[in-house]
Motif scaffolding. Structure first.
Motif, PDB file in Angstrom:
ATOM      1  N   GLN A 191      40.593   6.318 -50.064  1.00  0.00           N
ATOM      2  CA  GLN A 191      41.699   5.537 -49.505  1.00  0.00           C
ATOM      3  C   GLN A 191      41.535   4.038 -49.751  1.00  0.00           C
ATOM      4  OE1 GLN A 191      44.678   6.947 -48.104  1.00  0.00           O
ATOM      5  NE2 GLN A 191      43.575   8.346 -49.437  1.00  0.00           N
ATOM      6  N   ALA A 192      40.299   3.575 -49.827  1.00  0.00           N
ATOM      7  CA  ALA A 192      40.076   2.163 -50.132  1.00  0.00           C
ATOM      8  C   ALA A 192      40.614   1.826 -51.519  1.00  0.00           C
ATOM      9  CB  ALA A 192      38.586   1.836 -50.043  1.00  0.00           C
ATOM     10  N   VAL A 193      40.352   2.691 -52.490  1.00  0.00           N
ATOM     11  CA  VAL A 193      40.838   2.470 -53.850  1.00  0.00           C
ATOM     12  C   VAL A 193      42.354   2.626 -53.909  1.00  0.00           C
ATOM     13  CG1 VAL A 193      40.716   3.268 -56.239  1.00  0.00           C
ATOM     14  CG2 VAL A 193      38.645   3.221 -54.837  1.00  0.00           C
ATOM     15  N   SER A 194      42.861   3.679 -53.270  1.00  0.00           N
ATOM     16  CA  SER A 194      44.296   3.935 -53.282  1.00  0.00           C
ATOM     17  C   SER A 194      45.074   2.819 -52.595  1.00  0.00           C
ATOM     18  CB  SER A 194      44.589   5.274 -52.593  1.00  0.00           C
ATOM     19  OG  SER A 194      45.957   5.545 -52.566  1.00  0.00           O
ATOM     20  N   ALA A 195      44.533   2.287 -51.495  1.00  0.00           N
ATOM     21  CA  ALA A 195      45.212   1.202 -50.777  1.00  0.00           C
ATOM     22  C   ALA A 195      45.322  -0.042 -51.643  1.00  0.00           C
ATOM     23  CB  ALA A 195      44.466   0.877 -49.482  1.00  0.00           C
ATOM     24  N   PHE A 196      44.320  -0.279 -52.478  1.00  0.00           N
ATOM     25  CA  PHE A 196      44.406  -1.411 -53.412  1.00  0.00           C
ATOM     26  C   PHE A 196      45.594  -1.208 -54.355  1.00  0.00           C
ATOM     27  CE2 PHE A 196      43.354  -3.211 -57.599  1.00  0.00           C
ATOM     28  CZ  PHE A 196      43.292  -4.553 -57.252  1.00  0.00           C
ATOM     29  N   GLY A 197      45.771   0.025 -54.829  1.00  0.00           N
ATOM     30  CA  GLY A 197      46.922   0.310 -55.677  1.00  0.00           C
ATOM     31  C   GLY A 197      48.238   0.116 -54.937  1.00  0.00           C
TER      32      GLY A 197
ATOM     33  N   ALA B 232      50.765 -19.310 -47.363  1.00  0.00           N
ATOM     34  CA  ALA B 232      49.628 -19.562 -46.470  1.00  0.00           C
ATOM     35  C   ALA B 232      49.778 -18.797 -45.161  1.00  0.00           C
ATOM     36  CB  ALA B 232      49.517 -21.057 -46.191  1.00  0.00           C
ATOM     37  N   ILE B 233      50.999 -18.727 -44.639  1.00  0.00           N
ATOM     38  CA  ILE B 233      51.242 -18.004 -43.391  1.00  0.00           C
ATOM     39  C   ILE B 233      50.974 -16.518 -43.572  1.00  0.00           C
ATOM     40  CG2 ILE B 233      53.062 -17.302 -41.777  1.00  0.00           C
ATOM     41  CD1 ILE B 233      54.301 -20.134 -42.278  1.00  0.00           C
ATOM     42  N   VAL B 234      51.483 -15.953 -44.670  1.00  0.00           N
ATOM     43  CA  VAL B 234      51.282 -14.525 -44.935  1.00  0.00           C
ATOM     44  C   VAL B 234      49.802 -14.224 -45.153  1.00  0.00           C
ATOM     45  CG1 VAL B 234      51.769 -12.658 -46.568  1.00  0.00           C
ATOM     46  CG2 VAL B 234      53.602 -14.188 -45.831  1.00  0.00           C
ATOM     47  N   THR B 235      49.104 -15.123 -45.845  1.00  0.00           N
ATOM     48  CA  THR B 235      47.674 -14.919 -46.072  1.00  0.00           C
ATOM     49  C   THR B 235      46.904 -14.926 -44.748  1.00  0.00           C
ATOM     50  OG1 THR B 235      47.797 -15.943 -48.256  1.00  0.00           O
ATOM     51  CG2 THR B 235      45.618 -15.843 -47.208  1.00  0.00           C
ATOM     52  N   CYS B 236      47.258 -15.835 -43.861  1.00  0.00           N
ATOM     53  CA  CYS B 236      46.588 -15.880 -42.556  1.00  0.00           C
ATOM     54  C   CYS B 236      46.882 -14.618 -41.742  1.00  0.00           C
ATOM     55  CB  CYS B 236      47.020 -17.123 -41.782  1.00  0.00           C
ATOM     56  SG  CYS B 236      46.268 -18.642 -42.399  1.00  0.00           S
ATOM     57  N   ALA B 237      48.101 -14.100 -41.864  1.00  0.00           N
ATOM     58  CA  ALA B 237      48.415 -12.836 -41.182  1.00  0.00           C
ATOM     59  C   ALA B 237      47.512 -11.720 -41.707  1.00  0.00           C
ATOM     60  CB  ALA B 237      49.884 -12.484 -41.396  1.00  0.00           C
ATOM     61  N   GLY B 238      47.290 -11.695 -43.016  1.00  0.00           N
ATOM     62  CA  GLY B 238      46.400 -10.690 -43.590  1.00  0.00           C
ATOM     63  C   GLY B 238      44.963 -10.851 -43.125  1.00  0.00           C
ATOM     64  N   ILE B 239      44.504 -12.093 -43.057  1.00  0.00           N
ATOM     65  CA  ILE B 239      43.143 -12.345 -42.571  1.00  0.00           C
ATOM     66  C   ILE B 239      43.014 -11.921 -41.104  1.00  0.00           C
ATOM     67  CG2 ILE B 239      41.448 -14.157 -42.052  1.00  0.00           C
ATOM     68  CD1 ILE B 239      42.567 -15.645 -44.540  1.00  0.00           C
ATOM     69  N   GLY B 240      44.040 -12.228 -40.323  1.00  0.00           N
ATOM     70  CA  GLY B 240      44.032 -11.797 -38.927  1.00  0.00           C
ATOM     71  C   GLY B 240      43.964 -10.288 -38.799  1.00  0.00           C
TER      72      GLY B 240
ATOM     73  N   ARG C 287      42.721  -1.181 -45.678  1.00  0.00           N
ATOM     74  CA  ARG C 287      44.133  -1.405 -45.997  1.00  0.00           C
ATOM     75  C   ARG C 287      44.478  -2.884 -45.921  1.00  0.00           C
ATOM     76  NH1 ARG C 287      45.079   3.552 -43.160  1.00  0.00           N
ATOM     77  NH2 ARG C 287      45.366   2.395 -41.231  1.00  0.00           N
ATOM     78  N   SER C 288      43.985  -3.556 -44.881  1.00  0.00           N
ATOM     79  CA  SER C 288      44.272  -4.984 -44.732  1.00  0.00           C
ATOM     80  C   SER C 288      43.681  -5.786 -45.883  1.00  0.00           C
ATOM     81  CB  SER C 288      43.718  -5.492 -43.394  1.00  0.00           C
ATOM     82  OG  SER C 288      44.344  -4.845 -42.308  1.00  0.00           O
ATOM     83  N   ALA C 289      42.452  -5.455 -46.266  1.00  0.00           N
ATOM     84  CA  ALA C 289      41.822  -6.158 -47.382  1.00  0.00           C
ATOM     85  C   ALA C 289      42.589  -5.912 -48.683  1.00  0.00           C
ATOM     86  CB  ALA C 289      40.372  -5.697 -47.533  1.00  0.00           C
ATOM     87  N   SER C 290      43.036  -4.684 -48.867  1.00  0.00           N
ATOM     88  CA  SER C 290      43.749  -4.344 -50.093  1.00  0.00           C
ATOM     89  C   SER C 290      45.098  -5.030 -50.173  1.00  0.00           C
ATOM     90  CB  SER C 290      43.934  -2.824 -50.189  1.00  0.00           C
ATOM     91  OG  SER C 290      42.681  -2.187 -50.282  1.00  0.00           O
ATOM     92  N   PHE C 291      45.768  -5.168 -49.042  1.00  0.00           N
ATOM     93  CA  PHE C 291      47.065  -5.831 -49.070  1.00  0.00           C
ATOM     94  C   PHE C 291      46.937  -7.348 -49.173  1.00  0.00           C
ATOM     95  CE2 PHE C 291      48.703  -1.743 -47.465  1.00  0.00           C
ATOM     96  CZ  PHE C 291      49.728  -1.575 -48.383  1.00  0.00           C
ATOM     97  N   LEU C 292      45.730  -7.865 -49.031  1.00  0.00           N
ATOM     98  CA  LEU C 292      45.472  -9.256 -49.391  1.00  0.00           C
ATOM     99  C   LEU C 292      45.192  -9.383 -50.881  1.00  0.00           C
ATOM    100  CD1 LEU C 292      43.210 -10.736 -46.548  1.00  0.00           C
ATOM    101  CD2 LEU C 292      45.419 -11.607 -47.307  1.00  0.00           C
TER     102      LEU C 292
ATOM    103  N   VAL D 242      46.235  -9.655 -57.391  1.00  0.00           N
ATOM    104  CA  VAL D 242      45.888  -9.054 -58.680  1.00  0.00           C
ATOM    105  C   VAL D 242      47.147  -8.623 -59.425  1.00  0.00           C
ATOM    106  CG1 VAL D 242      44.694  -7.127 -59.791  1.00  0.00           C
ATOM    107  CG2 VAL D 242      43.624  -8.322 -57.870  1.00  0.00           C
ATOM    108  N   ALA D 243      48.122  -8.070 -58.691  1.00  0.00           N
ATOM    109  CA  ALA D 243      49.376  -7.669 -59.333  1.00  0.00           C
ATOM    110  C   ALA D 243      50.068  -8.868 -59.966  1.00  0.00           C
ATOM    111  CB  ALA D 243      50.297  -7.002 -58.310  1.00  0.00           C
ATOM    112  N   GLY D 244      50.058  -9.994 -59.257  1.00  0.00           N
ATOM    113  CA  GLY D 244      50.676 -11.202 -59.811  1.00  0.00           C
ATOM    114  C   GLY D 244      50.016 -11.636 -61.104  1.00  0.00           C
TER     115      GLY D 244
END
Length: 418
Positions: free
Chosen positions: A22-28, A259-267, A151-156, A161-163
């Motif tokens: 799931q860690a790998v899949s969540a990154f995808g 920056a706001i979205v990134t902080c939400a991910g870190i939170g 999941r949180s780490a992957s969505f950060l 990476v996609a960009g």
């Protein structure tokens, strides 16, 4: 030693394999929205086409998620998840091929996106039911926290990476990378050894769907929770729709919103990590109060406060939500019978899947009638009021953390609830 005890769920082989896949899949999963958006932008450049493709992902999720719950309670969940991973791997690989060969059309993307959404509909209820089959009972919250953490780490990391992939080699290669992540997840799932449940009787699909509904309506805390999440998803929508516009007009543009979205991910990362350690006595009452903390961000955007203040609010709010989410899934998995958990989870997913897009659709009308500031304040108010009401209900407060035995030794035979 303390860290080792917090990661005790990883000592269970079956969960370790599930978590790794799931860690790998969540990154995808983090790659997918960016890759899909820019594939459509490059293909037609029409916003209507992008909306069409995203709806093609959503509609099968809504239509098929209840069926996914029934089949996840009927079949070995591991095998159903494996089939869903194979399907999604094939759809992402096919999307990569049509994009890289220049043969893609908007309707081919729609069809492949719909197949991808169908795979999601069967996977989500199955994984909720599989988690308690892979760990000892005292480690279920740890397991959910670890899944949320990855999941949180992957969505950060995934969107970043996609960009880079889209900017350098094109969206087709981002889809190819996503296909690889599903293949890796399938390999880990195939290695798991989960004892097969013995079914005592075979009933019709509709009868099993009704039985799942009875499991929901027979527990006040379950149907109240699902109703709450429906309202929460409806109310949080203005934040995601209006946030970029407020940032563009008043906070300095895309970099501020980023920056706001990134902080939400870190939170979210911090909140999931906290769930490894803290186990409230009243998990649902605590959790619904914590979901209410997400009201901070739309309330502060309504003025708006400076970017740094909103970013801190985003980190606190989504950190609280990540912690609360782990409490909710753990409570479901501890208290719903194993033979029904995936159907109950499917009804839970249904509430979110239906009301989230409904919230997005309502934002435009609300802004026309009330204005941006009032719409954001209404969003915050609904979240706060709903959270306070639900967390104060006797049926919610009555749910207390069960007294679970301590961790069993590694040599002990494990029971795998079905």
């Amino acid at each position: 030693m303390r860290l080792k005890s917090r990661l005790g769920a990883l000592r269970d082989r079956e969960f370790r394999l599930l978590w790794a896949g799931q860690a790998v899949s969540a990154f995808g999963d983090g790659l997918f929205p960016i890759a899909l958006a820019f594939a459509v932008v490059e293909l037609t450049g029409e916003p209507e086409d992008l909306g069409l493709v995203f709806m093609a992902v959503l509609i099968p999720r809504v239509v098929l998620v209840l069926a996914g719950g029934v089949w996840a309670d009927r079949l070995p969940r591991q095998r159903l998840m494996l089939a869903a991973d194979v399907l999604r791997c094939a759809t992402q690989a096919a999307t990569a091929v049509v994009l890289l060969t220049g043969s893609a059309g908007i309707w081919s993307l729609v069809a492949l996106a719909a197949l991808y959404g169908a795979g999601d509909a069967f996977f989500a209820p199955a994984v909720t039911g599989l988690v308690p089959q892979t760990v000892h009972a005292p480690r279920i919250q740890q397991a959910n926290a670890l899944l949320s953490l990855t999941r949180s780490a992957s969505f950060l990391a995934g969107p970043a990476v996609a960009g880079i992939l889209v900017a350098t080699v094109g969206p087709g290669w981002a889809f190819a990378a996503d296909a690889v992540t599903f293949a890796v997840s399938a390999v880990f799932l195939a290695q798991m050894r989960i004892p097969r449940a013995v079914r005592t009787g075979q009933t019709s699909f509709v009868a099993e769907l009704r039985a799942g509904w009875r499991e929901v309506t027979g527990r006040t805390w379950v149907w109240t929770g699902i109703a709450y999440f429906s309202i929460w998803n409806l109310a949080i929508a203005p934040l995601f729709v209006l946030g970029p516009f407020v940032a563009e007009q008043s906070l300095g543009g895309a970099s501020s919103w980023g920056a706001i979205v990134t902080c939400a991910g870190i939170g979210s990362l911090v909140g999931a990590a906290a769930a490894l350690r803290f186990t409230p006595r009243r998990p649902l009452a605590t959790g619904f109060l914590l979901f209410g903390v997400c009201a901070l961000e739309p309330a502060l955007l309504a003025r708006p406060f400076p970017t740094a203040v909103v970013a801190v609010a985003a980190a606190i709010g989504f950190g609280a939500a990540a912690f609360a989410g782990a409490l909710w899934f753990t409570t479901l998995q501890e208290r719903i019978p194993g033979e029904s958990i995936s159907r109950v989870s499917a009804y839970d997913w249904m509430g979110s899947l239906v009301f989230k897009p409904a919230g997005y659709a309502l934002v435009g009308s609300l802004v026309t009638a009330l204005g941006t500031r009032s719409t954001l304040l209404l969003s915050a108010s609904v979240i706060v009021v709903a959270s306070l009401i639900v967390s104060s209900l006797a049926g919610i407060r009555a749910v207390e953390r069960p007294e679970l035995p301590g961790e069993m030794p590694e040599t002990a035979d494990r029971l795998f609830p079905t």
